[in-house]
Write an enzyme that holds these catalytic residues in place. Sequence first.
Site, PDB file in Angstrom:
ATOM      1  N   SER A 105      -8.441  -8.230  33.143  1.00 15.40           N
ATOM      2  CA  SER A 105      -9.048  -7.034  32.581  1.00 15.40           C
ATOM      3  C   SER A 105      -7.983  -5.964  32.430  1.00 15.40           C
ATOM      4  O   SER A 105      -6.951  -5.989  33.120  1.00 15.40           O
ATOM      5  CB  SER A 105     -10.167  -6.540  33.519  1.00 15.40           C
ATOM      6  OG  SER A 105     -10.586  -5.239  33.172  1.00 15.40           O
ATOM      7  N   LYS A 108      -8.915  -7.296  40.615  1.00 15.17           N
ATOM      8  CA  LYS A 108      -8.188  -7.636  39.387  1.00 15.17           C
ATOM      9  C   LYS A 108      -6.692  -7.372  39.547  1.00 15.17           C
ATOM     10  O   LYS A 108      -5.864  -8.139  39.053  1.00 15.17           O
ATOM     11  CB  LYS A 108      -8.755  -6.844  38.205  1.00 15.17           C
ATOM     12  CG  LYS A 108     -10.140  -7.314  37.756  1.00 15.17           C
ATOM     13  CD  LYS A 108     -10.115  -8.749  37.285  1.00 15.17           C
ATOM     14  CE  LYS A 108     -11.467  -9.207  36.767  1.00 15.17           C
ATOM     15  NZ  LYS A 108     -11.487 -10.630  36.358  1.00 15.17           N
ATOM     16  N   TYR A 144     -13.772  -3.904  42.425  1.00 14.32           N
ATOM     17  CA  TYR A 144     -13.495  -4.784  41.285  1.00 14.32           C
ATOM     18  C   TYR A 144     -12.067  -4.575  40.779  1.00 14.32           C
ATOM     19  O   TYR A 144     -11.338  -5.540  40.525  1.00 14.32           O
ATOM     20  CB  TYR A 144     -14.505  -4.515  40.183  1.00 14.32           C
ATOM     21  CG  TYR A 144     -14.333  -5.360  38.946  1.00 14.32           C
ATOM     22  CD1 TYR A 144     -14.789  -6.674  38.909  1.00 14.32           C
ATOM     23  CD2 TYR A 144     -13.721  -4.844  37.798  1.00 14.32           C
ATOM     24  CE1 TYR A 144     -14.643  -7.448  37.775  1.00 14.32           C
ATOM     25  CE2 TYR A 144     -13.574  -5.612  36.661  1.00 14.32           C
ATOM     26  CZ  TYR A 144     -14.031  -6.919  36.649  1.00 14.32           C
ATOM     27  OH  TYR A 144     -13.875  -7.679  35.521  1.00 14.32           O
TER      28      TYR A 144
END
Length: 332
Positions: free
Chosen positions: A141, A158, A154
Amino acid sequence: MADTPPTVVICGASAGVGRATAQAFARAGYQVALIARGERGLADTQAELQATGARVLAIAADVADADAIEQAAARVEAELGPIEVWVNSAMATVFGPVSRLSAAEIRRVTEVTYLGFVHGTLAALRHMRPRDRGTIVQVGSALAYRAIPLQSAYCAAKFAIRGFTDALRCELIHDGSRIRLSMVQLPAHNTPQFDWARNKMDKRPQPVPPIHQPEVAARAILRAADEAPRELWLGRATLQAILGTMLMPGLLDRMLARKAYEGQLTPEDEDPSRADNLFQPVEGLHRTAGRFADRARDEALAVSAAQVRAMLAAAVAAVALIVIALTAWLAD
């Protein structure tokens, strides 16, 4: 056996980007192994792919369980044949500021979104190393470079995936391995995660625009499996986030503090009683797209990190030539 289609394993394959990716690989002629927690979502995805003529194996497993993923990989090899491509796409998140998150919630996001990728990578390597071939695609991402408010766990996961992948790449190069690693950095997508992710806010969550359909990501992931660029950056917003972080991180901190907090929330009130998928799958919501189709784009620019570096170098060279030419002109 020479005519046997190649096999791909997709983790997080029953919904969103993972499901769209399974569809893309099936259309490309792959045998597809699906790994996800929810059995109903798996069954729906399997039936959907089999209707196109693809050979499909569905395995219910939690990527946070290393042993389960190892067993799943062994089953794929036994029933479909050698794993040529492994795609790590499973994820979990919690919307909310750090002050509202519990240690258990952060741990669970980490176990799924980071360690799930580690477990999948280790299982893939176990079978790819003896053959000295195969491709592992990590679905990343823009948030692997640029963290945003309300998604600290999150974003951290990542970031960790990128660090783990870069370290492993160095080791494979050192060993002279022909196993290929690629990471695809995605922008916002229209997936069901905004309907089933745990939300600690009073308003319903939404992706930060611009939003893209899951099929856009699926095409990029398929390209990464074929070409294996070091990284593939998808979408203008991803390029801006990554390059902006490299050039002016402090300014982006302040911009995101103003815009990305409320920008991830809709005016609609959240239902505090709704189920979420952090610890258990939510059956009945497994689909490819979410509720933002009217705002989602069907296309996005996809460039490799090497292409971006080449473009930047060319731009710098062009500016240097202009400066040299102006200096010479002024000197005359």
